[in-house]
Scaffold this active site. Structure first.
Site, short mmCIF file in Angstrom:
data_model
loop_
_atom_site.label_atom_id
_atom_site.label_comp_id
_atom_site.label_asym_id
_atom_site.label_seq_id
_atom_site.Cartn_x
_atom_site.Cartn_y
_atom_site.Cartn_z
N ASN A 14 0.86 -1.16 -0.07
CA ASN A 14 0.18 0.14 -0.10
C ASN A 14 0.84 1.23 0.04
O ASN A 14 1.60 1.50 0.93
CB ASN A 14 -0.72 0.01 1.36
CG ASN A 14 -1.59 1.10 1.24
OD1 ASN A 14 -1.65 1.98 0.58
ND2 ASN A 14 -2.70 1.23 2.23
N ARG A 101 -2.58 -2.14 -3.54
CA ARG A 101 -3.73 -0.95 -3.43
C ARG A 101 -3.63 -0.07 -4.36
O ARG A 101 -2.56 0.66 -4.57
CB ARG A 101 -3.77 -0.42 -2.06
CG ARG A 101 -5.02 0.40 -2.03
CD ARG A 101 -4.84 1.26 -0.63
NE ARG A 101 -6.18 1.98 -0.45
CZ ARG A 101 -6.51 2.52 0.65
NH1 ARG A 101 -5.87 2.59 1.66
NH2 ARG A 101 -7.71 3.22 0.59
N HIS A 189 -12.19 4.16 -1.14
CA HIS A 189 -12.41 3.41 0.11
C HIS A 189 -13.00 2.22 -0.17
O HIS A 189 -13.60 1.55 0.56
CB HIS A 189 -12.85 4.37 1.09
CG HIS A 189 -12.09 5.33 1.65
ND1 HIS A 189 -12.80 6.59 2.04
CD2 HIS A 189 -10.80 5.66 1.88
CE1 HIS A 189 -11.63 7.76 2.40
NE2 HIS A 189 -10.64 6.87 2.15
N ARG A 247 -8.27 17.32 3.23
CA ARG A 247 -9.00 17.78 1.82
C ARG A 247 -10.53 18.56 2.23
O ARG A 247 -11.01 18.12 3.43
CB ARG A 247 -9.36 16.37 1.28
CG ARG A 247 -8.13 15.79 0.76
CD ARG A 247 -8.65 14.52 -0.01
NE ARG A 247 -7.65 13.52 0.74
CZ ARG A 247 -8.14 12.10 0.63
NH1 ARG A 247 -8.85 11.68 -0.05
NH2 ARG A 247 -7.22 11.30 1.38
N GLU A 388 -8.10 -3.42 5.12
CA GLU A 388 -7.82 -3.33 3.50
C GLU A 388 -6.83 -4.19 3.04
O GLU A 388 -6.86 -4.90 2.04
CB GLU A 388 -7.53 -1.99 3.17
CG GLU A 388 -8.83 -0.91 3.63
CD GLU A 388 -8.26 0.56 3.73
OE1 GLU A 388 -7.40 0.88 4.83
OE2 GLU A 388 -8.77 1.38 2.92
#
Ligand code: AMP
Length: 405
Positions: A14, A101, A189, A247, A388
């Protein structure tokens, strides 16, 4: 002579803008079992740091780089270092595949896919859609392809889980000449949501209408019906929706026109503003880190947290409307799993839907999946820790063995 059984391992990578995380899963008894994980942080800075640990927490390897040596440490060099480290710490396993990922799969990659040079080139065309992530996600795969071309590599996409959304949930009200170029809502996500969806049946929520709140440095909500994505707060890019660590989340597009006309901001200035200078950091002027904001006495820190939870509350209403109801709300990721204050505020905003929080359960959650609402609450609330990396390892093994999902 009896031959020693050699078992297989899957590496999960990742990669972010300044870090690469890896996990090593043993694939022995058809159960994927984590046996080593680590990361290199501070790539291309003057202070890079590598650490690897066993799941119990004991350190297996650690190294620091400083000055120009650290500055020259890019994604390619870091990947080569990690692969060399992993190869000397396999504990009798043989690496059979690497899963990556990758934030954006665009319209073409709606399921995990084998990565070869052609696939990596196609995915590189999506860099403008995820300027903070995509190029970094692809870099380790390119590096491994160059050094170990025979090793099977798989890309797992954060957009893929949302491919089931109805066309209306994916559409922007723009002319066809623009939407035909792939300008639509994708959602992100997805690997986290897919993992949570895989856990919902164990909570009796397999066929329920559920909103999952993935609240970490990046934050979004996903409306799931029967474990399938129906709508999400993130759209064309990972900047839409909720305010996040740095963000902005959703803005009136007229703000961007104003900034261009009146403050003479160009595309790169806007990109920096929207992705790196806004959200919790921008509003508070203090930090993007929820722990810092929750312990700060500054009113601006309070405002940032309040705006975060207020926007989540509003979006819960919107996603419940998109599904025509709501049975459960699930919290996950760094803030969702750990901040009792954020969970309490969000559940307060969702009280009108029939959500009644059990304050004791919220303040003292148990490890693993855990119910947070009272037994009489019409809408239940839960913490479900996300994973994940395990999701990526599962997909990688499935492609490797050719098994159907
Ligand atoms: P993630 O991106 O999932 O790693 O989440 C990172 C976010 O989780 C940061 O804003 C952290 O401040 C936040 N976080 C982690 N632990 C806690 C905690 N115990 N309380 C509040 N926020 C936390």
């Amino acid at each position: 002579m009896r031959r020693r059984k050699i078992s297989n391992a899957i590496i999960v990578i990742n990669a972010g803008s300044s870090s690469i995380k890896f996990s090593l899963f043993a694939d022995e008894t058809r159960q994927l079992e984590l046996f080593l994980k680590g990361q290199i942080e501070g790539l291309r800075t003057d202070n890079a740091h590598f650490i690897a640990r066993h799941p119990a927490g004991d350190v297996v390897g650690e190294r620091h780089w400083t000055g120009p040596e650290a500055g020259a440490f890019d994604h390619d060099a870091a990947t080569r270092f990690l692969m060399a480290f992993i190869n000397t710490h396999l504990e009798g396993h043989v690496v059979e595949a690497v899963g990556h990922r990758i934030v954006h799969g665009g319209g073409d990659f709606t399921a995990p896919a084998a990565l070869n040079a052609a696939a990596l080139d196609r995915l590189a065309t999506l860099v403008p859609l995820a300027p903070l992530h995509q190029a970094h996600n692809l870099a380790p795969a390119r590096s491994i392809l160059a050094t170990t071309p025979g090793l099977f590599q798989v890309g797992c996409f954060d957009t893929a889980f949302h491919a089931t959304q109805p066309p209306l949930a994916q559409a922007f009200a723009l002319p066809a000449e623009i939407t035909d170029r792939g300008v639509r809502r994708y959602g992100f996500h997805g690997l986290s949501y897919e993992y949570i969806a895989s856990q919902l049946p164990t909570l009796g929520l397999g066929d329920a209408k559920v909103i999952v709140a993935h609240l970490g440095n990046g934050a979004s909500l996903c409306a799931m019906d029967h474990g399938r994505s129906m709508a999400s707060t993130m759209g064309f890019t990972a900047v839409e929706g909720l305010p996040m660590g740095t963000r902005s989340g959703t803005l009136d597009p007229g703000v961007l026109l104003y900034l261009m006309d009146e403050m003479h901001m160009g595309p790169r200035d806007l990109e920096k503003l929207l992705y790196q200078r806004s959200g919790l950091l921008g509003v508070s002027g203090i930090s993007s880190d929820m722990r810092t904001l929750e312990t700060s006495g500054e009113p601006r820190a309070r405002l940032a947290v309040d705006l975060f939870t207020y926007r989540i509350g509003r979006e819960i209403g919107s996603l419940a409307a998109a599904m025509g109801g709501l049975d459960a709300l699930v919290f996950t990721a760094g803030i969702g799993e750990n901040s009792a204050g954020v969970r309490a505020a969000v559940c307060g905003h969702a009280a009108w839907l029939g959500l009644e929080m059990d304050d004791g359960a919220n303040a003292h959650p148990q490890p693993g999946a855990h119910r947070l609402s009272t037994p009489s609450s019409r809408v239940s609330a839960w913490i479900v820790p996300t994973d994940e990396e395990l999701m990526i390892a599962r997909h990688t093994r499935r492609l490797l063995t050719g098994a159907t999902p």
